[in-house]
Design an enzyme around this catalytic site. Structure first.
Site, mmCIF file in Angstrom:
data_model
loop_
_atom_site.group_PDB
_atom_site.id
_atom_site.type_symbol
_atom_site.label_atom_id
_atom_site.label_comp_id
_atom_site.label_asym_id
_atom_site.label_seq_id
_atom_site.Cartn_x
_atom_site.Cartn_y
_atom_site.Cartn_z
ATOM 1 C CG ASP A 94 -2.159 0.876 1.014
ATOM 2 O OD1 ASP A 94 -2.013 2.112 0.904
ATOM 3 O OD2 ASP A 94 -3.260 0.311 0.946
ATOM 4 C CB ILE A 95 0.488 4.586 -1.524
ATOM 5 C CG1 ILE A 95 1.346 5.839 -1.702
ATOM 6 C CG2 ILE A 95 -0.887 4.934 -0.996
ATOM 7 C CD1 ILE A 95 0.797 6.825 -2.712
ATOM 8 C CG ASP A 145 2.739 5.457 -5.515
ATOM 9 O OD1 ASP A 145 1.805 4.960 -6.163
ATOM 10 O OD2 ASP A 145 2.972 6.685 -5.472
ATOM 11 C CB VAL A 146 0.304 0.711 -7.746
ATOM 12 C CG1 VAL A 146 -0.025 -0.345 -6.709
ATOM 13 C CG2 VAL A 146 -0.725 1.840 -7.745
ATOM 14 C CE1 TYR A 204 -12.815 5.203 -8.691
ATOM 15 C CE2 TYR A 204 -14.965 5.044 -9.747
ATOM 16 C CZ TYR A 204 -14.024 4.558 -8.852
ATOM 17 O OH TYR A 204 -14.297 3.422 -8.128
ATOM 18 C CB VAL A 256 -17.420 -0.575 -1.294
ATOM 19 C CG1 VAL A 256 -17.130 -1.635 -0.233
ATOM 20 C CG2 VAL A 256 -17.587 -1.230 -2.662
#
Length: 276
Positions: free
Chosen positions: A40-41, A78-79, A176, A209
């Site tokens: 995860d970042i 970070d992806v 998005y 969600v």
């Protein structure tokens, strides 16, 4: 101790694992026998209005996985940063082996009523939600091919990855929707590439969600800014949002023996949102 052992001996690589859907997936897979490589970042992207995951959140995921009887290697990555992501993946592989399961889950949804820099939020969203998915899958898939034992990849898209409802031309809303449509294109390209290697690739498409990414003041202000948007963004079934566990159940169906011949599919978990 694993409860059912459905994923005994398997390894799952999960991005965006510090909280929300990613944590839910990690804990459930661990409870059923999988070893977890979690990234995860754990930092804030300036254009994102809500508080993003922290190192403490990632530590909590580690604690919950271990409480479930699982093994986990967790790293801050970070992806968007391919080199850092590759380092984290390589360390996880050194500990547990090549992943059988890949959940490209990391993403942002920075809608707000007023954007200080629409272009920057567009770039940040596409880099995280689309480029980040490509980085994730393109790094791990060659390892899975070389191992020659098949596997399953699930990319987290959105109900907005199948439609365009609620668009207003803003940087965040446009990016998005575009990024979540874009990962469907990646999935279809990846699934065609990887099917001969018995590696299945699918996307999952939740409606809203119950997570920190959605349930924050700026998102609510964005929805409330246009009365028509609130009606447009509602679900036909009488619920406002689904729970993270609902998405996890669908993910486990796709990556388990139950989904062994399912690939190239866009699976909604959306309370009818895309059927409106």
């Amino acid at each position: 101790m694993s409860t059912s052992g459905r994923f005994d001996g398997q390894v799952a690589f999960i991005t965006g694992a510090a909280r929300g859907q990613g944590r839910s997936h990690a804990v459930r897979l661990a409870a059923e026998g999988a070893s977890i490589i979690a990234v995860d970042i754990c930092d804030q992207i300036d254009s994102v209005p809500y508080g993003m995951a922290t190192p403490e959140d990632l530590h909590e995921t580690v604690s919950q996985v271990e409480e479930a009887g699982g093994k986990i290697y967790a790293a801050v990555a970070d992806v968007r940063d391919r080199a850092t992501l590759e380092t984290a993946l390589s360390e996880g592989v050194a500990r547990f082996g090549v992943p059988d399961i890949v959940l490209a889950n990391a993403g942002i949804s920075p809608q707000r009523a007023s954007e200080p820099d629409p272009q920057q939020v567009f770039i940040d969203t596409v880099e995280t939600n689309l480029v980040g998915v490509w980085n994730t899958v393109s790094l791990v898939a060659p390892m899975m091919i070389a191992r020659n034992e098949g596997g399953a990849i699930v990319i987290t898209s959105s109900a907005q990855g199948l439609i365009g409802r609620g668009g207003d031309g803003s940087g965040a809303a446009s990016a998005y929707t575009a990024s979540k449509h874009g990962v469907v294109g990646l999935m279809r390209s990846f699934s065609a590439w990887l099917a001969p290697h018995s590696i299945r690739v699918n996307t999952i498409h939740p409606t809203g969600v119950h997570t920190a990414m959605v349930e924050h003041e700026d998102m609510m202000a964005w929805v409330a800014a246009d009365p028509d948007r609130a009606a447009t963004m509602s679900n036909p079934m009488p619920i406002d949002m689904v729970d993270v566990s609902d998405v996890t159940e669908a993910v486990l169906y796709l990556v388990g023996e139950s989904g062994r011949y399912i690939t190239g599919v866009t699976l909604p978990v959306d309370a009818g949102f895309t059927s409106k």
